[in-house]
Enzyme design. Sequence first.
Site, PDB file in Angstrom:
ATOM      1  N   TYR A 101       0.836  -1.198   0.000  1.00  0.00           N
ATOM      2  CA  TYR A 101       0.000   0.000   0.000  1.00  0.00           C
ATOM      3  C   TYR A 101       0.872   1.250   0.000  1.00  0.00           C
ATOM      4  O   TYR A 101       2.054   1.214   0.366  1.00  0.00           O
ATOM      5  CB  TYR A 101      -0.932  -0.005   1.217  1.00  0.00           C
ATOM      6  CG  TYR A 101      -2.069   0.977   1.095  1.00  0.00           C
ATOM      7  CD1 TYR A 101      -2.925   0.955   0.005  1.00  0.00           C
ATOM      8  CD2 TYR A 101      -2.282   1.955   2.075  1.00  0.00           C
ATOM      9  CE1 TYR A 101      -3.966   1.859  -0.120  1.00  0.00           C
ATOM     10  CE2 TYR A 101      -3.324   2.862   1.964  1.00  0.00           C
ATOM     11  CZ  TYR A 101      -4.161   2.803   0.854  1.00  0.00           C
ATOM     12  OH  TYR A 101      -5.182   3.712   0.740  1.00  0.00           O
ATOM     13  N   LEU A 158      -8.189   8.675  -1.534  1.00  0.00           N
ATOM     14  CA  LEU A 158      -8.920   9.403  -0.495  1.00  0.00           C
ATOM     15  C   LEU A 158      -7.975  10.070   0.495  1.00  0.00           C
ATOM     16  O   LEU A 158      -8.256  11.169   0.991  1.00  0.00           O
ATOM     17  CB  LEU A 158      -9.874   8.451   0.233  1.00  0.00           C
ATOM     18  CG  LEU A 158     -10.829   9.092   1.248  1.00  0.00           C
ATOM     19  CD1 LEU A 158     -11.759  10.089   0.574  1.00  0.00           C
ATOM     20  CD2 LEU A 158     -11.640   8.009   1.969  1.00  0.00           C
TER      21      LEU A 158
END
Length: 328
Positions: free
Chosen positions: A53, A265
């Site tokens: 990630y 986001l």
Amino acid sequence: MKQARYSTRGPVPQDVIACETLDTPEPGPGQVRIKVLAAPINPSDVLTLTGEYGMLPPLPAVGGNEGVGVVEAHGEGVTQPAVGQTVLIPVGAGTWSTHVVADAAKLMPLPNGVDPIQLSMLVVNPPTAALMLSEFVDLQPGEWVIQNAANSAVGGYLIQIAKARGLKTANVVRRESAIADLADSGADVLIVDGPDLHKRVAEATGKAPIRLGIDAVGGQSTENLARCLAVGGTLVNYGAMSGEPCSISPASFVFRDITLKGFWLAQWFRKAAPAQQMAVYADLAKRIATGELHARVHATYPVEAIKDAVAAAASGGRNGKIVIVPTP
């Protein structure tokens, strides 16, 4: 209390995390102790365990980035939120746990008496869907938007939010069996991906001009969506479920003036004012509370079964979200 903790990262996510038992913490000054009611497992959580990630917490760490709970105890100087109040747990607090201690000032009260499993998925997927529909193209009621991975959690929210805004959705999936999963979702068009996608989408939508595309797959699927867009259209990528980089032809850029952008986001959080963030979440929480927004849930697991839960979340072929319910 029980927590799902990990001290290493590796290619098999369920192998690096385990449930541990610790003393239940007492809240300090300005803090509250929260009893966790529900916490989902998102693709970003799995990628955090594998180390892939874009933002990784220091090790050791507790899994889980979003969730909801109920205030159980106050620390010194705290009166609100009241004991018994349902709250949104701050992002990154380590929600795969029976209890979390957090600063009272950072908590967002949520409606009591609402399904905590649905509320637990408020932080990441609903705002991702809502913002991708509004931040890039000024769509008007009656216009079309096309997305792939339509059977994903974000895809499901996008269908519902678009419908509430008067937009029509063309929804692309990668397997025929996924169409049945979306039969009652409110989708206007359901279609399987492929090299001739643009022809089938044009037929299904009456050749309507589509100015916005949403891509979560990458690889050749990016180009397939690009070819469905009107000249000057915008394609927004927010994931790479195929494991491949976005592939888009020079013809889409040069001759059809397609713009490819990305959405994360976390980046929006860094730029948006607190009042703007609160307004987005307040609106989405209200819609979840009234049942206007909801997500499919494949299965729930206690913290003790975290390895099975992560394995299930990392596997394909699910028809909904995996959610940790610490106290079944």
